[in-house]
Design a protein around this motif. Sequence first.
Motif, PDB file in Angstrom:
ATOM      1  N   LEU A  40       0.836  -1.205   0.000  1.00 26.05           N
ATOM      2  CA  LEU A  40       0.000   0.000   0.000  1.00 26.05           C
ATOM      3  C   LEU A  40       0.872   1.258   0.000  1.00 26.05           C
ATOM      4  O   LEU A  40       0.538   2.256  -0.657  1.00 26.05           O
ATOM      5  CB  LEU A  40      -0.929  -0.004   1.217  1.00 26.05           C
ATOM      6  CG  LEU A  40      -2.033  -1.075   1.204  1.00 26.05           C
ATOM      7  CD1 LEU A  40      -2.796  -1.058   2.530  1.00 26.05           C
ATOM      8  CD2 LEU A  40      -2.989  -0.863   0.033  1.00 26.05           C
ATOM      9  N   LEU A  41       1.983   1.216   0.705  1.00 28.18           N
ATOM     10  CA  LEU A  41       2.929   2.330   0.651  1.00 28.18           C
ATOM     11  C   LEU A  41       3.509   2.481  -0.753  1.00 28.18           C
ATOM     12  O   LEU A  41       3.670   3.597  -1.262  1.00 28.18           O
ATOM     13  CB  LEU A  41       4.064   2.113   1.659  1.00 28.18           C
ATOM     14  CG  LEU A  41       3.746   2.343   3.131  1.00 28.18           C
ATOM     15  CD1 LEU A  41       4.905   1.879   4.016  1.00 28.18           C
ATOM     16  CD2 LEU A  41       3.452   3.826   3.388  1.00 28.18           C
ATOM     17  N   ALA A  42       3.808   1.356  -1.382  1.00 26.48           N
ATOM     18  CA  ALA A  42       4.367   1.390  -2.735  1.00 26.48           C
ATOM     19  C   ALA A  42       3.383   2.006  -3.726  1.00 26.48           C
ATOM     20  O   ALA A  42       3.796   2.712  -4.657  1.00 26.48           O
ATOM     21  CB  ALA A  42       4.750  -0.022  -3.176  1.00 26.48           C
ATOM     22  N   GLU A  43       2.106   1.757  -3.552  1.00 23.60           N
ATOM     23  CA  GLU A  43       1.110   2.344  -4.448  1.00 23.60           C
ATOM     24  C   GLU A  43       1.171   3.865  -4.429  1.00 23.60           C
ATOM     25  O   GLU A  43       0.924   4.519  -5.451  1.00 23.60           O
ATOM     26  CB  GLU A  43      -0.293   1.871  -4.064  1.00 23.60           C
ATOM     27  CG  GLU A  43      -0.561   0.415  -4.399  1.00 23.60           C
ATOM     28  CD  GLU A  43      -1.961  -0.048  -4.037  1.00 23.60           C
ATOM     29  OE1 GLU A  43      -2.388  -1.086  -4.557  1.00 23.60           O
ATOM     30  OE2 GLU A  43      -2.616   0.642  -3.219  1.00 23.60           O
ATOM     31  N   GLU A  44       1.554   4.453  -3.286  1.00 26.54           N
ATOM     32  CA  GLU A  44       1.660   5.907  -3.170  1.00 26.54           C
ATOM     33  C   GLU A  44       3.037   6.434  -3.541  1.00 26.54           C
ATOM     34  O   GLU A  44       3.165   7.508  -4.119  1.00 26.54           O
ATOM     35  CB  GLU A  44       1.344   6.339  -1.732  1.00 26.54           C
ATOM     36  CG  GLU A  44      -0.127   6.240  -1.346  1.00 26.54           C
ATOM     37  CD  GLU A  44      -0.455   7.081  -0.113  1.00 26.54           C
ATOM     38  OE1 GLU A  44       0.460   7.766   0.383  1.00 26.54           O
ATOM     39  OE2 GLU A  44      -1.611   7.063   0.315  1.00 26.54           O
ATOM     40  N   ILE A  45       4.078   5.679  -3.177  1.00 34.14           N
ATOM     41  CA  ILE A  45       5.441   6.210  -3.278  1.00 34.14           C
ATOM     42  C   ILE A  45       6.234   5.636  -4.444  1.00 34.14           C
ATOM     43  O   ILE A  45       6.932   6.371  -5.160  1.00 34.14           O
ATOM     44  CB  ILE A  45       6.199   5.940  -1.949  1.00 34.14           C
ATOM     45  CG1 ILE A  45       5.472   6.612  -0.780  1.00 34.14           C
ATOM     46  CG2 ILE A  45       7.634   6.449  -2.029  1.00 34.14           C
ATOM     47  CD1 ILE A  45       6.030   6.245   0.587  1.00 34.14           C
TER      48      ILE A  45
END
Length: 403
Positions: A40-45
């Motif tokens: 989920l962090l990767a989806e943003e960053i």
Amino acid sequence: MSIDNKKAWKELITALALVLDLQEDLNYYHAWRVAVISTLLAEEILPEQKSDIFIAGLLHDVGAMSLPNHMTRYPSTSEQILHPIIRSHTIIGAQIVSDFPGFEKVPSLILDHHEYWNGHGYPRAKKGKEIVAGAQLIRAADTFDIIFQTHPEKTLSEILNDMNELVNKEFNKPIFSSLKNIMIDGNLFHDLVDAQKLPDLLFKLRDGISVSGIDDGTDIVGTSLDMFGQIIDSKHAYTAGHSKRVSQNSLLVAISMNLPHDEITRIKWAGLVHDIGKVAIPPAVLDKASELSEDEYALLRKHTIYTEEILETVSCMKELVPIAAAHHERFDGNGYHHKLKGEEIPLGARILSVADAFDSMTSLRGYRDAGLIPLAIDEIKNAAKSQFDPDVVEAAIPIFENM
């Protein structure tokens, strides 16, 4: 056997992560939570690295399988760096996953996931932007779940307050800000800590990752199960190579019995994962040199139940369940755990039983002792009709005699 390689690979990796978190009757779900949070962090960053980060999140602690306790039981860095297995688990993990097709960045993500933004991490004391960017997402996700595992009574706000103290130490501020945003949005935290809802979160993300480098010609099941075998054997100090040898010997026996090709393949694969349930058995029981107590032996016997439960989670492995989970059934009906008798026991399991016993009797600390082979053969012959299927014994003895 017709198998959707991409679907099978995703399911196998998810099951492997589940295996890493099993200890006795507990499932920590640490790898699943780290995979969900870091993805989920990767989806943003780092959306372009989403698939690699998902896989690395699932397997970030794969190199720590031989620890006597679960990785989350060692929460402090000062304690971790004094433990040789923990200190090297990122290196071992990177080596284990280095042969994965289509996920070339996963090893570096695993290698760097214990590096700290301030340079006080391990194994190479990298600092700031020297650290592989995606590894920092796994670091933050790992820390979040360790705080939760260590203090399950803490609220989300309290966990985030603890993590705020680690900004610019373990991870940078933008990563923490993104983590905070995704955690306070909706019911994510409640779903993460709910063992009934967590699988839906994970599987939805898993279905969305791309799997390049895997096509219909890739032996993804064989490659994955071979890795499973290595990881399973690393749990126990005296079983290095055991799963591989049982698989190979079972394959030879199955061939000598002129079984159909697909059945031979199932037996070969089942041999690689027949002891997968042992990952849930404490090393103190597996490694005990003296005779096991009644309670300890009852616990050890549970490994076939765990094997059954784990393999049932993978659709392409369901055909292996009757074979792998029944390798401790006895021909006379006095085995475990279903008390099957004679031909009630699948033929593949009867073959595994003989191959497993032979390797256990002839291997010391992961190496075969040729001097023990004649003794093992005599014991197996004497146990025909009681412990073992006499037809399988007849087929196996010539193979064992020529090793």
